[in-house]
Design a protein around this motif. Structure first.
Motif, PDB file in Angstrom:
ATOM      1  N   PHE A  79       4.891   4.342  -0.701  1.00 36.89           N
ATOM      2  CA  PHE A  79       4.565   3.580  -0.068  1.00 36.89           C
ATOM      3  C   PHE A  79       5.262   2.721   1.187  1.00 36.89           C
ATOM      4  N   ILE A  80       4.646   2.436   2.627  1.00 39.97           N
ATOM      5  CA  ILE A  80       4.813   2.187   3.081  1.00 39.97           C
ATOM      6  C   ILE A  80       4.567   0.457   3.967  1.00 39.97           C
ATOM      7  N   GLY A  81       3.097  -0.098   3.098  1.00 38.35           N
ATOM      8  CA  GLY A  81       2.308  -0.704   4.026  1.00 38.35           C
ATOM      9  C   GLY A  81       3.104  -2.012   3.578  1.00 38.35           C
ATOM     10  N   ASN A  82       2.574  -3.196   3.970  1.00 32.21           N
ATOM     11  CA  ASN A  82       2.845  -5.037   3.353  1.00 32.21           C
ATOM     12  C   ASN A  82       2.301  -5.299   2.166  1.00 32.21           C
ATOM     13  N   LEU A  83       3.133  -5.347   0.886  1.00 33.86           N
ATOM     14  CA  LEU A  83       2.799  -5.813  -0.442  1.00 33.86           C
ATOM     15  C   LEU A  83       2.509  -6.892  -0.641  1.00 33.86           C
ATOM     16  N   GLN A  84       0.741  -7.039  -0.753  1.00 32.21           N
ATOM     17  CA  GLN A  84       0.473  -8.617  -1.242  1.00 32.21           C
ATOM     18  C   GLN A  84       0.381  -8.551  -2.489  1.00 32.21           C
ATOM     19  N   PRO A  96       4.517   4.678  -7.588  1.00 35.94           N
ATOM     20  CA  PRO A  96       5.076   5.643  -6.444  1.00 35.94           C
ATOM     21  C   PRO A  96       6.418   6.003  -6.196  1.00 35.94           C
ATOM     22  N   THR A  97       6.782   6.684  -5.866  1.00 32.86           N
ATOM     23  CA  THR A  97       8.284   7.492  -5.046  1.00 32.86           C
ATOM     24  C   THR A  97       9.353   6.176  -4.546  1.00 32.86           C
ATOM     25  N   LEU A  98       8.542   5.072  -4.268  1.00 33.29           N
ATOM     26  CA  LEU A  98       9.442   4.268  -2.807  1.00 33.29           C
ATOM     27  C   LEU A  98       8.643   3.851  -2.021  1.00 33.29           C
ATOM     28  N   PHE A  99       8.889   2.080  -2.440  1.00 29.04           N
ATOM     29  CA  PHE A  99       8.227   1.530  -2.381  1.00 29.04           C
ATOM     30  C   PHE A  99       9.475   1.453  -0.580  1.00 29.04           C
TER      31      PHE A  99
END
Ligand SMILES: *Cc1c(COP(=O)(O)O)cnc(C)c1O
Length: 224
Positions: A79-84, A96-99
């Motif tokens: 997950f490569i995006g901005n997280l709300q 996910p494997t990696l944030f």
């Protein structure tokens, strides 16, 4: 494009990555995350079929839909995006494997709470706003080290693995390179960090030259 032609096309991209990493060192390994945010699950499958295993999305709802549709494939989701904050539980349910984009203490604390409740851990990168651009998320370079250490101390369910940055938004290669070097210098100061995620379709060589060991390629891999 036929599968054969697509394979040849991807071989060219792989050759570019290889050339850049070998210029650093034969021991310098660079991992490619295929960013599928503008692509369909059919297109993801086409790339999977020629060997790509790590894919990245920047919206939780898209990641959820694509991961579900492709659940039979052993894909490694990033997950490569901005997280709300209100999307944290949805993200965690996908495991996910990696944030890549942890960018504040507040988000880290909220994430820690949710991880604890679910008895989970999550591998994360801290996003650095290396060129200090108002349009970008990320921690300011001068605050990064202290925040990284604070999160490590206060959020045991967050497994920090390093940093992520998007190159400066500029046509000037020197400026882009400088932004990568800023991020790399922070990465080198971090205890036990192993991932320096920087470089996209337009600046992958510059990023690898500057020390990146994880590139996030969208348009170039999906030929958009
Ligand atoms: C979209 C995106 C990418 C990939 O960009 P391309 O220019 O298509 O390679 C990489 N990283 C992040 C954070 C993105 O949002």
């Amino acid at each position: 494009m036929t599968q054969e032609a697509y394979k040849l096309y991807i071989d060219d991209v792989i050759r570019r990555v290889e050339t850049a990493r070998l210029q650093v060192s034969g021991h310098h390994i660079v991992k490619t995350v295929a960013v599928s945010k503008y692509s369909t699950t059919e297109e993801i499958k086409a790339l999977y079929n020629i060997g790509q295993r790590a894919f990245g999305e920047n919206k939780v709802q898209d990641l959820k839909a694509k991961a579900k549709e492709l659940e039979d494939l052993p894909i490694e989701w990033h997950f490569i995006g901005n997280l709300q904050k209100n999307k944290i539980n949805n993200l965690l349910d996908i495991h996910p494997t990696l944030f890549h984009a942890l960018d504040s203490i507040e988000l880290a604390q909220e994430l820690q709470k949710k991880l604890l409740a679910k008895e989970m851990t999550l591998n994360c990168l801290m996003q650095i706003n290396a060129a200090k651009e108002a349009s970008k998320h990320g921690v300011m370079p001068e605050e990064a080290l202290e925040m990284y250490l604070q999160i490590e101390k206060e959020c045991p369910n967050i497994k920090l693995k390093g940093v992520m940055s998007i190159g400066a938004h500029s046509q000037d290669k020197e400026l882009i390179k400088k932004s990568f070097e800023t991020t790399y210098a922070i990465y080198k100061q971090l205890p036990n960090a192993t991932i320096c995620s920087m470089g996209m379709s337009s600046d992958l060589e510059l990023a690898i030259e500057s020390g990146s060991n994880m590139i996030r390629l969208g348009s170039i891999l999906f030929n958009k």
